[in-house]
Design an enzyme around this catalytic site. Structure first.
Site, PDB file in Angstrom:
ATOM      1  N   HIS A 379     -33.354  16.420  20.314  1.00 53.03           N
ATOM      2  CA  HIS A 379     -33.853  15.509  21.337  1.00 53.03           C
ATOM      3  C   HIS A 379     -34.597  14.318  20.727  1.00 53.03           C
ATOM      4  O   HIS A 379     -34.871  13.325  21.423  1.00 53.03           O
ATOM      5  CB  HIS A 379     -34.779  16.255  22.303  1.00 53.03           C
ATOM      6  CG  HIS A 379     -34.722  15.755  23.703  1.00 53.03           C
ATOM      7  ND1 HIS A 379     -34.243  14.499  24.044  1.00 53.03           N
ATOM      8  CD2 HIS A 379     -35.095  16.321  24.875  1.00 53.03           C
ATOM      9  CE1 HIS A 379     -34.321  14.326  25.348  1.00 53.03           C
ATOM     10  NE2 HIS A 379     -34.848  15.420  25.883  1.00 53.03           N
ATOM     11  N   ASP A 383     -30.760  11.502  23.761  1.00 47.78           N
ATOM     12  CA  ASP A 383     -31.367  11.649  25.079  1.00 47.78           C
ATOM     13  C   ASP A 383     -30.525  12.577  25.947  1.00 47.78           C
ATOM     14  O   ASP A 383     -29.327  12.780  25.699  1.00 47.78           O
ATOM     15  CB  ASP A 383     -31.490  10.286  25.767  1.00 47.78           C
ATOM     16  CG  ASP A 383     -32.458   9.359  25.039  1.00 47.78           C
ATOM     17  OD1 ASP A 383     -33.403   9.874  24.406  1.00 47.78           O
ATOM     18  OD2 ASP A 383     -32.250   8.128  25.092  1.00 47.78           O
TER      19      ASP A 383
END
Length: 408
Positions: A379, A383
Site C-alpha cells: 500500500h 493505492d
C-alpha cells in the site's frame, strides 16, 4: 596425487551453501564430471561434479555444514575410475562359466549405480516417497543408473504396500507419542526469512474479486487438442492468466513497479514470477519478457519450470528478478487466500480453485464456474483504486478472451 574438490561459483551474491548430502562415499570410483555432492543454496540445490576421474577420497566437511565458495570439501585420489568401477560390475559377467547363475546375475541391478549415495537427488526423493529398495530395481539410465521413472515403476501395488500397516500401527501404539526434529534446509530458512521480512517491511493489503471461467473453459475444451498437436504442450489456464496479467500491468504500471530506498522503479517489461512446487518448498522461477510471449510459449515455459522444479534442476539465474508474481493455490484445492508479496516486488496475484456457484446474470440466477482472485499489494506504492482497477482489467480479459487477442 589427490585433486581437491572445491565449492563452485554459485551465482551472483551467493557466497555460501549448506552441504545437503554426499553422493559418493570414500573409496568409490568416480568419473570426471560425475556428481559427488549436493549443495543447498538460498534458492536451489546444486550438484558438485568431480573435476577428474579417480577414486573418492576423504570428506572434508559433514552433511549440514556451511561451506563458502572456493572451499575444499573433498579430494579425488589418483586412479583409473573405469578400472575402479570394474569390480562392482563383475558380478554381471564373472558367473558366465556357470549357466545356472547367469540369469540372476544379469537381472540384478548394478550396486555401484543404485547404492543410496550414488543416486541423484530426484531419484532419492522418489525412493523416499515410494519406499522402494533401490538395490532391487534395474536401472534404465546411462550406465545402468537408476532413474525416477524406474523407481515409480517398481512401486508395489496398493494392496502390497498396505500389508505392513498393522505392524507400523502396533509399533506406534507400543512406543506412545513421538517427536521428530529435522533441521530446516537452507531453502526453507530463506523462504521463512523473506516472507517475514515482507510482512515487516511492506504495508501489505489484499483485495479480492471473482471471475467467471466459462469462456476460458469453453475455449480450452474447443482448442486443447489442436493446441497440443501444434505446440506440443497442453493448453492450461495459466497461459491465459499470465497473458491477461501482463496486459493489466501495462494499464496499471504501479502494480509492476518496486520501491528502492526513496525511489519508485517502474518497469517497461513484465517478468512474471510463477510459484511452483518443489520437494523443498515453493520456488519462483521467472518468465522473462512474458508480455512479449504468446500463450503457447508461456505454457511451454511454465511446464518446463514445473518439471525441473520437481527434479531439482532449476538454475539460480532462473530464480532471480521478477516484477510481478502469480501463485496458483487452486491446484491444491485452495478456495481463498491472502498471498504474501515476493520482495522487492509490489504485488502478487493469487489464483484459486474453480467452483460452480450460483450467480446473477442479466437478472437470472445461473450456475457458473467461478474462481476467487486475490491481489496482495504494497500500500506504500499501490493505492486501493489501482489494485481494484488491476483486478477488474484481469477479470474482463479472462471473461472475454478475445480481449487478449486484440490487446484490449
Amino acid at each position: 596425487m589427490a585433486t581437491e574438490v572445491k565449492v563452485p561459483v554459485l551465482g551472483e551474491s551467493i557466497t555460501e551453501a549448506t552441504l545437503g548430502e554426499w553422493l559418493k562415499k570414500p573409496g568409490e570410483a568416480v568419473k570426471a564430471d560425475e556428481p559427488i555432492a549436493s549443495l543447498e543454496t538460498d534458492k536451489v540445490s546444486v550438484e558438485v561434479p568431480s573435476p577428474v576421474a579417480g577414486v573418492m577420497g576423504e570428506w572434508a566437511v559433514k552433511v549440514g555444514d556451511t561451506v563458502e565458495v572456493g572451499a575444499m570439501i573433498a579430494t579425488i585420489e589418483a586412479g583409473d575410475g573405469a578400472a575402479a568401477a570394474a569390480p562392482a560390475a563383475a558380478p554381471q559377467s564373472a558367473p558366465a562359466a556357470t549357466a545356472g547363475q547367469q540369469a540372476p546375475a544379469q537381472s540384478s541391478p548394478n550396486p555401484s549405480n543404485n547404492a543410496p549415495a550414488a543416486l541423484s537427488p530426484s531419484v532419492r526423493r522418489a525412493v523416499l516417497e515410494t519406499g522402494v529398495d533401490p538395490s532391487t530395481v534395474q536401472g534404465t539410465g546411462k550406465d545402468g543408473r537408476l532413474t525416477k521413472d524406474d523407481v515409480f515403476a517398481a512401486k508395489p501395488p496398493p494392496a502390497a504396500a498396505a500389508a505392513p500397516a498393522p505392524v507400523a500401527a502396533s509399533v506406534a501404539a507400543s512406543t506412545g507419542r513421538k517427536e521428530e526434529r529435522v533441521r530446516m534446509t537452507r531453502l526453507r530458512q530463506t523462504i521463512a526469512k523473506r516472507l517475514k521480512d515482507a510482512q515487516n517491511t511492506a504495508a501489505m493489503l489484499t483485495t479480492f474479486n471473482d471471475v467467471d471461467m466459462t469462456a476460458v473453459i469453453e475455449a480450452r475444451a474447443k482448442y486443447k487438442d489442436l493446441f497440443e498437436k501444434k505446440h506440443g504442450v497442453r493448453l492450461g489456464f495459466m497461459g491465459f492468466f499470465v497473458k491477461a496479467a501482463t496486459m493489466a500491468l501495462k494499464d496499471i504500471p504501479s502494480v509492476n513497479a518496486s520501491i528502492e530506498g526513496d525511489e519508485i522503479v517502474y518497469h517497461d517489461y513484465a517478468d512474471i514470477s510463477v510459484a511452483v512446487s518443489s520437494p523443498g518448498g515453493l520456488v519462483v522461477p521467472v518468465i522473462r519478457d512474458a508480455d512479449q510471449m504468446s500463450v503457447a510459449t508461456i505454457e511451454k515455459t511454465i511446464g518446463d519450470f514445473g518439471k525441473r522444479a520437481k527434479d531439482g534442476t532449476l538454475k539460480m539465474d532462473e530464480m532471480k528478478g521478477g516484477t510481478f508474481t502469480i501463485s496458483n493455490g487452486g491446484v491444491f484445492g485452495s478456495l481463498m487466500s491472502t498471498p504474501i508479496i515476493n520482495p522487492p516486488q509490489a504485488a502478487v496475484l493469487g489464483l484459486h480453485r474453480i467452483d460452480e456457484r450460483p450467480v446473477v446474470v442479466n437478472g437470472q440466477v445461473v450456475v457458473r464456474p467461478m474462481m476467487y482472485l486475490a491481489l496482495s499489494y504494497d500500500h506504500r506504492l499501490i493505492d486501493g483504486r489501482e489494485a481494484v482497477t488491476f483486478l477488474v482489467a484481469l477479470k474482463n480479459a479472462i471473461e472475454d478472451p478475445t480481449r487478449i487477442l486484440i490487446d484490449l
